[in-house]
Design a protein around this motif. Structure first.
Motif, PDB file in Angstrom:
ATOM      1  N   LYS A 293       0.656  -1.251   0.040  1.00  8.93           N
ATOM      2  CA  LYS A 293       0.114   0.108   0.081  1.00  8.93           C
ATOM      3  C   LYS A 293       0.966   1.424  -0.081  1.00  8.93           C
ATOM      4  N   ALA A 294       1.756   1.357   0.936  1.00  7.05           N
ATOM      5  CA  ALA A 294       2.769   2.691   0.945  1.00  7.05           C
ATOM      6  C   ALA A 294       3.916   2.208  -0.029  1.00  7.05           C
ATOM      7  N   ASN A 295       4.895   2.995   0.170  1.00  4.88           N
ATOM      8  CA  ASN A 295       6.019   2.642  -0.834  1.00  4.88           C
ATOM      9  C   ASN A 295       7.249   2.482   0.176  1.00  4.88           C
ATOM     10  N   ARG A 296       8.172   2.137  -0.431  1.00  2.06           N
ATOM     11  CA  ARG A 296       9.638   1.871   0.323  1.00  2.06           C
ATOM     12  C   ARG A 296      10.087   3.210   0.893  1.00  2.06           C
ATOM     13  N   ASP A 297      10.090   4.340   0.678  1.00  3.64           N
ATOM     14  CA  ASP A 297      10.604   5.667   1.160  1.00  3.64           C
ATOM     15  C   ASP A 297       9.641   5.936   2.255  1.00  3.64           C
ATOM     16  N   ASP A 298       8.293   5.444   2.533  1.00  4.76           N
ATOM     17  CA  ASP A 298       7.546   5.644   3.585  1.00  4.76           C
ATOM     18  C   ASP A 298       8.013   4.703   4.904  1.00  4.76           C
ATOM     19  N   VAL A 299       8.437   3.639   4.256  1.00  9.09           N
ATOM     20  CA  VAL A 299       8.930   2.580   5.488  1.00  9.09           C
ATOM     21  C   VAL A 299      10.143   2.926   5.865  1.00  9.09           C
ATOM     22  N   TYR A 300      11.121   3.324   4.965  1.00 11.50           N
ATOM     23  CA  TYR A 300      12.321   3.884   5.489  1.00 11.50           C
ATOM     24  C   TYR A 300      12.342   4.952   6.615  1.00 11.50           C
ATOM     25  N   GLU A 302       9.548   5.739   8.287  1.00 10.89           N
ATOM     26  CA  GLU A 302       8.924   5.350   9.646  1.00 10.89           C
ATOM     27  C   GLU A 302       9.700   4.630  10.347  1.00 10.89           C
ATOM     28  N   LEU A 303      10.718   3.617   9.947  1.00  7.78           N
ATOM     29  CA  LEU A 303      11.490   2.809  10.882  1.00  7.78           C
ATOM     30  C   LEU A 303      12.634   3.855  11.583  1.00  7.78           C
ATOM     31  N   ILE A 362       9.995  -3.633  13.493  1.00  5.96           N
ATOM     32  CA  ILE A 362      10.076  -3.622  12.068  1.00  5.96           C
ATOM     33  C   ILE A 362       8.757  -4.157  11.311  1.00  5.96           C
ATOM     34  N   TYR A 363       8.200  -5.466  12.022  1.00  2.95           N
ATOM     35  CA  TYR A 363       7.021  -5.928  11.610  1.00  2.95           C
ATOM     36  C   TYR A 363       6.013  -4.830  11.683  1.00  2.95           C
ATOM     37  N   LYS A 364       5.799  -4.444  12.841  1.00  2.00           N
ATOM     38  CA  LYS A 364       4.727  -3.437  13.057  1.00  2.00           C
ATOM     39  C   LYS A 364       4.847  -2.426  12.207  1.00  2.00           C
ATOM     40  N   ILE A 366       6.190  -2.057   9.200  1.00  2.00           N
ATOM     41  CA  ILE A 366       5.724  -2.377   7.921  1.00  2.00           C
ATOM     42  C   ILE A 366       4.416  -2.992   7.687  1.00  2.00           C
ATOM     43  N   LYS A 367       3.922  -3.573   8.760  1.00  2.00           N
ATOM     44  CA  LYS A 367       2.509  -4.036   8.690  1.00  2.00           C
ATOM     45  C   LYS A 367       1.379  -2.947   8.791  1.00  2.00           C
ATOM     46  N   ALA A 368       1.802  -1.981   9.536  1.00  2.00           N
ATOM     47  CA  ALA A 368       0.940  -0.630   9.655  1.00  2.00           C
ATOM     48  C   ALA A 368       0.934   0.127   8.259  1.00  2.00           C
ATOM     49  N   LEU A 369       1.763   0.214   7.551  1.00  2.00           N
ATOM     50  CA  LEU A 369       1.765   0.731   6.213  1.00  2.00           C
ATOM     51  C   LEU A 369       1.434  -0.201   5.034  1.00  2.00           C
TER      52      LEU A 369
END
Ligand SMILES: *Cc1c(COP(=O)(O)O)cnc(C)c1O
Length: 370
Positions: A293-300, A302-303, A362-364, A366-369
């Motif tokens: 749903k989101a993208n790689r940069d969002d995860v980057y 967020e972490l 990390i799971y939380k 990635i899952k949230a996005l």
């Protein structure tokens, strides 16, 4: 949470290191192929199951020397991947050669061997593949192409320490393989590197280039460089050689834990190793596909909020570097897979400092996005 980075240097026991330093200081030889250096060179040759191995002060100088060893004509072309660390194309360019970028494969992000032949011209002299993240290139197909067109094959094996294909040390494939022992690699000598090869005829030139082309007090017959590993680097190397297997085991199980943890999230692709490959466990890359749903940069980003610093290796691709703009203008490489993957890939923290709390966070995130 304390800062968690994508890699963490393997560090030996400081008292053990002290013993080595005492020995080095007593000997009075701190560099120039000393005792520690020669012992490490021999031990690493055995550890990596290769025929010939020479140490270098870093992986870049090693790769630079590997290319130099063949005395290719100026402006000749070397087919390589844009999906790698800057050192790979830079070493080609520093040798007055032209890196010709070939696209990569979706499944493991190594050079796409089926696209190499199209790029071969009368100026092509070599193929430089990168075993990126520790995924081996298709060494058999690349060898066949090289034989057909009489090209040299050089591998950037910086990510592939101790990796094997069908039980054969990865440094045995191609004409020369270059390893890096930088602090961020699975096995380190702080800074360091090595070349491995199977043809004894290369030994003289490689050793000569490593030491300015100096043969003896009066004879300098080659335009070499200073590629020598010093005694303190070698001491680190001897001690880390006893530790890296344990680190590798940890990462093996960490990889399994990550895979299990992420398995219920939609839109994540995790590149897998073929069953005939002994991995190096250098990096743990995951791909956020179109259905995430989101993208790689969002995860980057967020972490980062949790002090978890993942890395977007290899974004930008080398073909995006401003220093290669004129080259790209001239050769107009066709790189659809590279240009897609570079925006989708993320390397998660991958070392023995990564604990269950980190995996859970990390799971939380990635899952949230998702
Ligand atoms: C680390 C690395 C190098 C260069 O190694 P250094 O030892 O840092 O000079 C070369 N290629 C790749 C793909 C690397 O990751």
């Amino acid at each position: 949470m304390k800062n968690l980075y994508v890699s963490k240097p393997l560090l030996p026991n400081i008292d053990d290191l002290h013993k080595h330093i005492n020995k080095i200081f007593e000997s009075g030889f701190i560099t120039n192929m000393g005792q520690e250096h020669n012992l490490l060179e021999k031990k690493l040759k055995d550890e990596l199951c290769v025929k010939y191995l020479n140490l270098f002060n870093n992986g870049t100088i090693a790769l630079l020397t590997a290319i130099k060893a063949f005395s290719f004509p100026d402006k000749a072309e070397v087919i390589t991947t844009p999906f790698t660390f800057a050192a790979t194309p830079h070493c080609i360019t520093w040798n007055n050669l032209i890196p010709v970028f070939c696209d990569i494969k979706q499944n493991n992000m190594t050079i796409d061997e089926d696209r190499i032949e199209d790029l071969i011209t009368e100026n092509t002299v070599a193929i430089l593949g990168v075993h990126v993240y520790g995924f081996p290139c298709n060494v058999n197909k690349i060898q066949n192409i090289a034989q057909k067109y009489n090209l040299k094959v050089i591998y950037d094996a910086a990510h592939s320490f101790s990796s094997k294909i069908n039980g054969i040390g990865i440094g045995n494939f191609g004409d020369i393989s270059a390893f890096s022992f930088h602090a961020t690699k699975l096995y380190n000598t702080i800074e360091g590197g090595a070349l491995s090869y199977t043809d004894k005829d290369l030994e003289y030139r490689i050793k000569s280039l490593r030491n300015f082309g100096i043969q003896n007090e009066e004879l300098v017959d080659d335009i070499g460089i200073n590629g020598k590993m010093n005694e303190l680097q070698a001491a680190m190397g001897l001690l880390n050689l006893q530790l890296y297997r344990q680190e590798k085991e940890y990462r093996k199980s960490l990889r399994d834990q990550y895979i299990q943890s992420l398995s219920d999230i939609k839109g994540i692709y995790i590149p897998m190793f073929d069953s005939n490959v002994e991995p190096s466990y250098q990096y743990f890359p995951i791909i956020f596909t179109e259905s995430y749903k989101a993208n790689r940069d969002d995860v980057y980003h967020e972490l980062k909020k949790y002090n978890i610093f993942s890395r977007r290796y290899f974004y930008p691709a080398c073909s995006d570097y401003s220093c290669y703009k004129p080259l790209i203008k001239k050769f107009k490489p066709n790189l659809p897979v590279t240009d897609k993957i570079k925006n989708q890939v993320l390397c998660l923290p991958f070392h023995s400092g990564v604990k269950q709390v980190h995996i859970d966070q990390i799971y939380k995130s990635i899952k949230a996005l998702s």
